[in-house]
Design a protein around this motif. Sequence first.
Motif, mmCIF file in Angstrom:
data_model
loop_
_atom_site.group_PDB
_atom_site.id
_atom_site.type_symbol
_atom_site.label_atom_id
_atom_site.label_comp_id
_atom_site.label_asym_id
_atom_site.label_seq_id
_atom_site.Cartn_x
_atom_site.Cartn_y
_atom_site.Cartn_z
ATOM 1 N N GLU A 99 7.338 -17.852 -47.857
ATOM 2 C CA GLU A 99 8.779 -17.981 -47.613
ATOM 3 C C GLU A 99 9.398 -16.658 -47.164
ATOM 4 O OE1 GLU A 99 12.860 -19.281 -50.033
ATOM 5 O OE2 GLU A 99 10.884 -19.497 -50.960
ATOM 6 N N LYS A 100 8.929 -15.544 -47.723
ATOM 7 C CA LYS A 100 9.453 -14.241 -47.351
ATOM 8 C C LYS A 100 8.722 -13.741 -46.101
ATOM 9 C CE LYS A 100 10.496 -13.283 -52.196
ATOM 10 N NZ LYS A 100 10.241 -12.405 -53.374
ATOM 11 N N THR A 101 9.359 -12.805 -45.387
ATOM 12 C CA THR A 101 8.787 -12.388 -44.111
ATOM 13 C C THR A 101 8.662 -10.869 -43.982
ATOM 14 O OG1 THR A 101 10.969 -12.327 -43.025
ATOM 15 C CG2 THR A 101 9.724 -14.400 -42.909
ATOM 16 N N VAL A 102 7.598 -10.470 -43.337
ATOM 17 C CA VAL A 102 7.438 -9.089 -42.885
ATOM 18 C C VAL A 102 7.096 -9.163 -41.400
ATOM 19 C CG1 VAL A 102 6.129 -6.949 -43.053
ATOM 20 C CG2 VAL A 102 6.655 -8.243 -45.128
ATOM 21 N N ASP A 103 7.881 -8.476 -40.588
ATOM 22 C CA ASP A 103 7.639 -8.426 -39.145
ATOM 23 C C ASP A 103 7.134 -7.041 -38.767
ATOM 24 O OD1 ASP A 103 9.214 -10.886 -37.429
ATOM 25 O OD2 ASP A 103 9.758 -10.629 -39.528
ATOM 26 N N THR A 104 6.066 -7.004 -38.005
ATOM 27 C CA THR A 104 5.540 -5.731 -37.516
ATOM 28 C C THR A 104 5.521 -5.759 -35.989
ATOM 29 O OG1 THR A 104 3.230 -6.497 -37.585
ATOM 30 C CG2 THR A 104 4.107 -5.416 -39.568
ATOM 31 N N TYR A 105 6.118 -4.745 -35.383
ATOM 32 C CA TYR A 105 6.127 -4.600 -33.925
ATOM 33 C C TYR A 105 5.171 -3.466 -33.606
ATOM 34 C CZ TYR A 105 10.419 -7.375 -34.230
ATOM 35 O OH TYR A 105 11.337 -8.372 -34.487
ATOM 36 N N VAL A 106 4.064 -3.812 -32.945
ATOM 37 C CA VAL A 106 2.986 -2.833 -32.774
ATOM 38 C C VAL A 106 2.507 -2.774 -31.327
ATOM 39 C CG1 VAL A 106 2.200 -3.095 -35.156
ATOM 40 C CG2 VAL A 106 1.208 -4.546 -33.375
ATOM 41 N N ASP A 107 2.073 -1.581 -30.958
ATOM 42 C CA ASP A 107 1.434 -1.342 -29.667
ATOM 43 C C ASP A 107 0.008 -0.912 -29.984
ATOM 44 O OD1 ASP A 107 0.452 0.074 -27.323
ATOM 45 O OD2 ASP A 107 2.518 0.107 -26.593
ATOM 46 N N PHE A 108 -0.975 -1.609 -29.435
ATOM 47 C CA PHE A 108 -2.372 -1.341 -29.793
ATOM 48 C C PHE A 108 -2.882 0.017 -29.310
ATOM 49 C CE2 PHE A 108 -2.504 -6.094 -30.099
ATOM 50 C CZ PHE A 108 -2.793 -6.146 -31.449
ATOM 51 N N MET A 109 -2.095 0.723 -28.502
ATOM 52 C CA MET A 109 -2.452 2.081 -28.100
ATOM 53 C C MET A 109 -1.853 3.119 -29.050
ATOM 54 S SD MET A 109 -3.984 4.104 -25.892
ATOM 55 C CE MET A 109 -4.241 3.701 -24.162
ATOM 56 N N CYS A 110 -0.983 2.674 -29.947
ATOM 57 C CA CYS A 110 -0.198 3.571 -30.790
ATOM 58 C C CYS A 110 -0.984 4.036 -32.019
ATOM 59 C CB CYS A 110 1.083 2.847 -31.224
ATOM 60 S SG CYS A 110 1.933 3.544 -32.635
ATOM 61 N N ALA A 139 -8.326 -11.072 -37.851
ATOM 62 C CA ALA A 139 -9.601 -10.391 -37.593
ATOM 63 C C ALA A 139 -9.554 -9.653 -36.263
ATOM 64 C CB ALA A 139 -10.743 -11.398 -37.604
ATOM 65 N N PHE A 140 -8.912 -10.257 -35.277
ATOM 66 C CA PHE A 140 -8.788 -9.612 -33.969
ATOM 67 C C PHE A 140 -7.981 -8.321 -34.073
ATOM 68 C CE2 PHE A 140 -6.204 -8.966 -30.110
ATOM 69 C CZ PHE A 140 -7.208 -8.753 -29.180
ATOM 70 N N VAL A 141 -6.830 -8.382 -34.732
ATOM 71 C CA VAL A 141 -5.973 -7.209 -34.881
ATOM 72 C C VAL A 141 -6.712 -6.089 -35.618
ATOM 73 C CG1 VAL A 141 -3.890 -6.322 -36.002
ATOM 74 C CG2 VAL A 141 -3.811 -8.489 -34.752
ATOM 75 N N LYS A 142 -7.398 -6.456 -36.677
ATOM 76 C CA LYS A 142 -8.135 -5.450 -37.458
ATOM 77 C C LYS A 142 -9.184 -4.759 -36.602
ATOM 78 C CE LYS A 142 -10.675 -4.860 -41.794
ATOM 79 N NZ LYS A 142 -11.167 -5.537 -43.024
ATOM 80 N N GLU A 143 -9.905 -5.523 -35.793
ATOM 81 C CA GLU A 143 -10.955 -4.939 -34.960
ATOM 82 C C GLU A 143 -10.366 -4.132 -33.797
ATOM 83 O OE1 GLU A 143 -14.710 -3.757 -34.077
ATOM 84 O OE2 GLU A 143 -13.968 -4.800 -35.860
ATOM 85 N N MET A 144 -9.199 -4.544 -33.317
ATOM 86 C CA MET A 144 -8.550 -3.777 -32.255
ATOM 87 C C MET A 144 -8.220 -2.371 -32.732
ATOM 88 S SD MET A 144 -8.203 -5.300 -29.304
ATOM 89 C CE MET A 144 -6.739 -4.620 -28.529
ATOM 90 N N TYR A 145 -7.788 -2.252 -33.969
ATOM 91 C CA TYR A 145 -7.513 -0.923 -34.510
ATOM 92 C C TYR A 145 -8.806 -0.155 -34.777
ATOM 93 C CZ TYR A 145 -2.549 -1.944 -34.992
ATOM 94 O OH TYR A 145 -1.238 -2.240 -34.735
ATOM 95 N N ALA A 146 -9.837 -0.864 -35.177
ATOM 96 C CA ALA A 146 -11.125 -0.197 -35.420
ATOM 97 C C ALA A 146 -11.671 0.415 -34.133
ATOM 98 C CB ALA A 146 -12.124 -1.193 -35.999
ATOM 99 N N GLN A 147 -11.357 -0.207 -32.991
ATOM 100 C CA GLN A 147 -11.854 0.294 -31.710
ATOM 101 C C GLN A 147 -10.729 0.893 -30.857
ATOM 102 O OE1 GLN A 147 -14.813 -2.015 -29.575
ATOM 103 N NE2 GLN A 147 -15.056 -3.411 -31.312
ATOM 104 N N GLN A 148 -9.663 1.302 -31.487
ATOM 105 C CA GLN A 148 -8.511 1.807 -30.744
ATOM 106 C C GLN A 148 -8.872 3.014 -29.875
ATOM 107 O OE1 GLN A 148 -5.217 4.076 -32.659
ATOM 108 N NE2 GLN A 148 -3.910 2.393 -31.984
ATOM 109 N N PRO A 149 -8.537 2.944 -28.582
ATOM 110 C CA PRO A 149 -8.777 4.096 -27.710
ATOM 111 C C PRO A 149 -7.736 5.184 -27.943
ATOM 112 C CG PRO A 149 -7.647 2.375 -26.496
ATOM 113 C CD PRO A 149 -7.944 1.805 -27.857
#
Length: 234
Positions: free
Chosen positions: A64-75, A138-148
Amino acid sequence: MMMAAVRKSTNWFAIGITAAVVVVVLIVGGVVWFANSQATSPGTLPQSSSVNTDTGAIAVGTGEKTVDTYVDFMCPVCNSFEQAYGPTLQQLVDDGTITLNIHPIAILDRLSQGTQYSTRSANAAYCVAVDDPANVSAFVKEMYAQQPKENTSGLDDATLASIATTAGASDAVASCISDGTYTKFVTAMTQKTPVQPGQSGVATPTIAVNGTVLSNQNDLTGDPQKDIVARLDG
């Protein structure tokens, strides 16, 4: 002596010129309107039960409660946020406390040597969400693991597709990623990113708890229990 009535002749040439000018103005106006509408159009919408096509949020969880995250995968700061807050946010999702709304945006394209990595990686996130929203986390987590690193060309489309399929997505995401299916949508949603308190421009990550946007400088201490959990309870 009676004066002869002056016969007025209709100037069809002038009328024709006026009409032609009106038509040209209407055509030019229509072209300008169409060009402007195309420039601001969100393009193809990511049709998925997890995607809010008005806000660009990819919903993870059903709390019911919300957390919004605005992210750039290069950041890199987004990556630091993920490492510090990600486990707590995932736990809040898993126990049904929150819906985590992930907004993949693109404000750092200028730092990828012309490859538009921020836009391409955000597009890839929507491709995964449309394919199967269960694989987004899982995709987001791996994107950060391989962040350029910033000021590199970033990951190519084939690598983005590989990360997506490793996260569980089907092979169909490859064409969605290489075609840039949701590129215009990413651009349109980036323009909707809220500005943090005390700042004049968009920054990443930007966090909102129950709709209240937090300031990275003043509200985030690095302690998720204090910064997120306490605000959810408050």
